[in-house]
Design a protein around this motif. Structure first.
Motif, PDB file in Angstrom:
ATOM      1  N   ASN A   1      -1.670   8.983  -3.782  1.00  0.00           N
ATOM      2  CA  ASN A   1      -0.633   9.960  -3.459  1.00  0.00           C
ATOM      3  C   ASN A   1      -1.091  11.395  -3.228  1.00  0.00           C
ATOM      4  N   HIS A   2      -2.368  11.598  -2.935  1.00  0.00           N
ATOM      5  CA  HIS A   2      -2.826  12.893  -2.420  1.00  0.00           C
ATOM      6  C   HIS A   2      -3.927  12.601  -1.397  1.00  0.00           C
ATOM      7  N   GLN A   3      -5.050  12.104  -1.866  1.00  0.00           N
ATOM      8  CA  GLN A   3      -5.988  11.424  -0.975  1.00  0.00           C
ATOM      9  C   GLN A   3      -5.590   9.948  -0.969  1.00  0.00           C
ATOM     10  N   VAL A   4      -5.510   9.360   0.222  1.00  0.00           N
ATOM     11  CA  VAL A   4      -5.001   7.997   0.358  1.00  0.00           C
ATOM     12  C   VAL A   4      -6.086   7.089   0.928  1.00  0.00           C
ATOM     13  N   ASP A   5      -6.240   5.913   0.318  1.00  0.00           N
ATOM     14  CA  ASP A   5      -7.158   4.891   0.832  1.00  0.00           C
ATOM     15  C   ASP A   5      -6.366   3.999   1.797  1.00  0.00           C
ATOM     16  N   PRO A   6      -6.572   4.147   3.112  1.00  0.00           N
ATOM     17  CA  PRO A   6      -5.758   3.396   4.070  1.00  0.00           C
ATOM     18  C   PRO A   6      -5.924   1.886   3.955  1.00  0.00           C
ATOM     19  N   ALA A   7      -7.150   1.419   3.703  1.00  0.00           N
ATOM     20  CA  ALA A   7      -7.368  -0.030   3.621  1.00  0.00           C
ATOM     21  C   ALA A   7      -6.650  -0.621   2.410  1.00  0.00           C
ATOM     22  N   LEU A   8      -6.684   0.092   1.288  1.00  0.00           N
ATOM     23  CA  LEU A   8      -5.976  -0.372   0.094  1.00  0.00           C
ATOM     24  C   LEU A   8      -4.476  -0.413   0.352  1.00  0.00           C
ATOM     25  N   MET A   9      -3.938   0.635   1.003  1.00  0.00           N
ATOM     26  CA  MET A   9      -2.508   0.670   1.296  1.00  0.00           C
ATOM     27  C   MET A   9      -2.131  -0.431   2.290  1.00  0.00           C
ATOM     28  N   ASP A  10      -3.029  -0.720   3.231  1.00  0.00           N
ATOM     29  CA  ASP A  10      -2.773  -1.793   4.188  1.00  0.00           C
ATOM     30  C   ASP A  10      -2.688  -3.135   3.483  1.00  0.00           C
ATOM     31  N   ALA A  11      -3.605  -3.367   2.553  1.00  0.00           N
ATOM     32  CA  ALA A  11      -3.586  -4.615   1.787  1.00  0.00           C
ATOM     33  C   ALA A  11      -2.303  -4.734   0.974  1.00  0.00           C
ATOM     34  N   CYS A  12      -1.931  -3.641   0.309  1.00  0.00           N
ATOM     35  CA  CYS A  12      -0.710  -3.662  -0.506  1.00  0.00           C
ATOM     36  C   CYS A  12       0.528  -3.811   0.370  1.00  0.00           C
ATOM     37  N   GLY A  13       0.539  -3.143   1.520  1.00  0.00           N
ATOM     38  CA  GLY A  13       1.669  -3.275   2.438  1.00  0.00           C
ATOM     39  C   GLY A  13       1.818  -4.693   2.945  1.00  0.00           C
ATOM     40  N   SER A  14       0.703  -5.337   3.213  1.00  0.00           N
ATOM     41  CA  SER A  14       0.739  -6.729   3.653  1.00  0.00           C
ATOM     42  C   SER A  14       1.315  -7.633   2.567  1.00  0.00           C
ATOM     43  N   GLU A  15       0.945  -7.371   1.324  1.00  0.00           N
ATOM     44  CA  GLU A  15       1.452  -8.188   0.223  1.00  0.00           C
ATOM     45  C   GLU A  15       2.948  -7.973   0.018  1.00  0.00           C
ATOM     46  N   PHE A  16       3.397  -6.715   0.091  1.00  0.00           N
ATOM     47  CA  PHE A  16       4.837  -6.467   0.006  1.00  0.00           C
ATOM     48  C   PHE A  16       5.571  -7.170   1.152  1.00  0.00           C
ATOM     49  N   ALA A  17       5.006  -7.101   2.342  1.00  0.00           N
ATOM     50  CA  ALA A  17       5.643  -7.744   3.492  1.00  0.00           C
ATOM     51  C   ALA A  17       5.757  -9.249   3.263  1.00  0.00           C
ATOM     52  N   ARG A  18       4.724  -9.853   2.685  1.00  0.00           N
ATOM     53  CA  ARG A  18       4.778 -11.288   2.389  1.00  0.00           C
ATOM     54  C   ARG A  18       5.891 -11.591   1.395  1.00  0.00           C
ATOM     55  N   ARG A  19       6.018 -10.736   0.364  1.00  0.00           N
ATOM     56  CA  ARG A  19       7.019 -11.000  -0.675  1.00  0.00           C
ATOM     57  C   ARG A  19       8.448 -10.782  -0.180  1.00  0.00           C
ATOM     58  N   PHE A  20       8.620  -9.863   0.786  1.00  0.00           N
ATOM     59  CA  PHE A  20       9.973  -9.522   1.242  1.00  0.00           C
ATOM     60  C   PHE A  20      10.287 -10.051   2.637  1.00  0.00           C
ATOM     61  N   GLN A  21       9.461 -10.948   3.140  1.00  0.00           N
ATOM     62  CA  GLN A  21       9.638 -11.389   4.522  1.00  0.00           C
ATOM     63  C   GLN A  21      10.936 -12.164   4.748  1.00  0.00           C
ATOM     64  N   LYS A  22      11.519 -12.719   3.699  1.00  0.00           N
ATOM     65  CA  LYS A  22      12.708 -13.564   3.876  1.00  0.00           C
ATOM     66  C   LYS A  22      14.005 -12.906   3.434  1.00  0.00           C
ATOM     67  N   VAL A  23      13.968 -11.596   3.117  1.00  0.00           N
ATOM     68  CA  VAL A  23      15.191 -10.945   2.619  1.00  0.00           C
ATOM     69  C   VAL A  23      16.053 -10.392   3.747  1.00  0.00           C
ATOM     70  N   GLY A  24      15.570 -10.455   4.976  1.00  0.00           N
ATOM     71  CA  GLY A  24      16.371 -10.008   6.117  1.00  0.00           C
ATOM     72  C   GLY A  24      16.479  -8.507   6.265  1.00  0.00           C
ATOM     73  N   ALA A  25      15.480  -7.761   5.818  1.00  0.00           N
ATOM     74  CA  ALA A  25      15.529  -6.302   5.875  1.00  0.00           C
ATOM     75  C   ALA A  25      15.525  -5.793   7.311  1.00  0.00           C
ATOM     76  N   THR A  26      16.202  -4.665   7.514  1.00  0.00           N
ATOM     77  CA  THR A  26      16.176  -3.982   8.813  1.00  0.00           C
ATOM     78  C   THR A  26      15.454  -2.645   8.733  1.00  0.00           C
ATOM     79  N   LYS A  27      15.257  -2.120   7.516  1.00  0.00           N
ATOM     80  CA  LYS A  27      14.553  -0.852   7.340  1.00  0.00           C
ATOM     81  C   LYS A  27      13.847  -0.834   5.993  1.00  0.00           C
ATOM     82  N   VAL A  28      12.808  -0.003   5.921  1.00  0.00           N
ATOM     83  CA  VAL A  28      12.139   0.284   4.650  1.00  0.00           C
ATOM     84  C   VAL A  28      12.489   1.714   4.273  1.00  0.00           C
ATOM     85  N   LEU A  29      12.879   1.913   3.023  1.00  0.00           N
ATOM     86  CA  LEU A  29      13.298   3.227   2.529  1.00  0.00           C
ATOM     87  C   LEU A  29      12.395   3.662   1.395  1.00  0.00           C
ATOM     88  N   THR A  30      12.019   4.938   1.402  1.00  0.00           N
ATOM     89  CA  THR A  30      11.205   5.491   0.322  1.00  0.00           C
ATOM     90  C   THR A  30      11.545   6.961   0.129  1.00  0.00           C
TER      91      THR A  30
END
Length: 240
Positions: free
Chosen positions: A77-106
């Motif tokens: 959250n200040h310096q960001v590791d893009p590869a680590l975030m990509d891996a984590c984003g992929s895992e979140f996408a796998r876990r939420f792929q069937k919930v029918g989302a139309t947007k991600v909110l943060t």
């Protein structure tokens, strides 16, 4: 294990190589190689490997500042590791792929990196709640207040009605699930817009802060990639 693969362009034998779609699905490129046309590929074949990777980075580069505060600004959250975030984003996408989302909110700023990569893998737009209202926003906005443990005061969370609308199905992604107050604030913003929250994800959960219990009433899947159960006496203890 780190391997080097030519991702695009010519490699040292003069031929053009690209990773297959299947290989890209399980690979995260870090462009740190000095070899022209070659990038380093970290392979994450399983969920457990991604979770282990995040835990090891927390232990190596995170700092327990006491009072339940975990400093991770060297890679999240200040310096960001893009590869680590990509891996984590992929895992979140796998876990939420069937919930029918139309947007991600943060919420800005710390939630943007994991939410952006999650949205990328889900092929969805990302909306982030602002903490101050820019002059480009309409006069009427969705606004809520949330206490911030790390900042020590209440913050505003603001979203334009242009980008969060009735009928949206929202996955909320943030860096931490601690007290749950920021995420609950995002839930309120979604509800005010007439949108439906269909999932909640956090890179790091601190179970002793009670956030998961607070969010139970939302009645959606709650996913955390690294779950910390104890930070007393300078320790960082993860759930088994």
């Amino acid at each position: 294990m780190m391997e080097y693969f030519p991702r695009s362009g010519k490699n040292t034998d003069g031929e053009i190589h690209c990773l297959s779609d299947a290989a890209v699905e399980k690979s995260y490129a870090i462009r740190r190689s000095n070899i022209p046309g070659v990038c380093a590929i970290l392979r994450f074949g399983e969920t457990e490997e991604i979770m282990e990777l995040l835990q090891q980075r927390i232990l190596k580069n995170g700092r327990n500042l006491g009072d339940g505060i975990l400093k991770v600004d060297g890679f999240i959250n200040h310096q960001v590791d893009p590869a680590l975030m990509d891996a984590c984003g992929s895992e979140f996408a796998r876990r939420f792929q069937k919930v029918g989302a139309t947007k991600v909110l943060t919420a800005e700023i710390s939630g943007i990196a994991p939410a952006l990569l999650t949205a990328l893998h889900l092929n969805l737009p990302i909306v982030y709640a602002r903490k101050t209202k820019p002059i480009t926003m309409p006069d009427q906005v969705f606004l809520t207040l949330a206490p911030s443990h790390t900042k020590g005061h209440t913050i505003e969370l603001i979203v334009s009605p242009e980008f969060l609308v009735e009928g949206d199905k929202v996955v909320i992604i943030d860096d931490f699930l601690a007290t749950g107050q920021t995420i609950l604030g995002l839930v309120r913003l979604a509800q005010a817009a007439g949108a439906k929250v269909v999932g909640i994800g956090a890179l790091i959960e601190k179970t002793f802060d009670g956030g998961r219990e607070l969010l139970k009433s939302v009645e959606v899947p709650i996913e955390a990639l690294a779950v910390i159960t104890d930070m007393q006496d300078g320790k960082i203890i993860f759930a088994p």
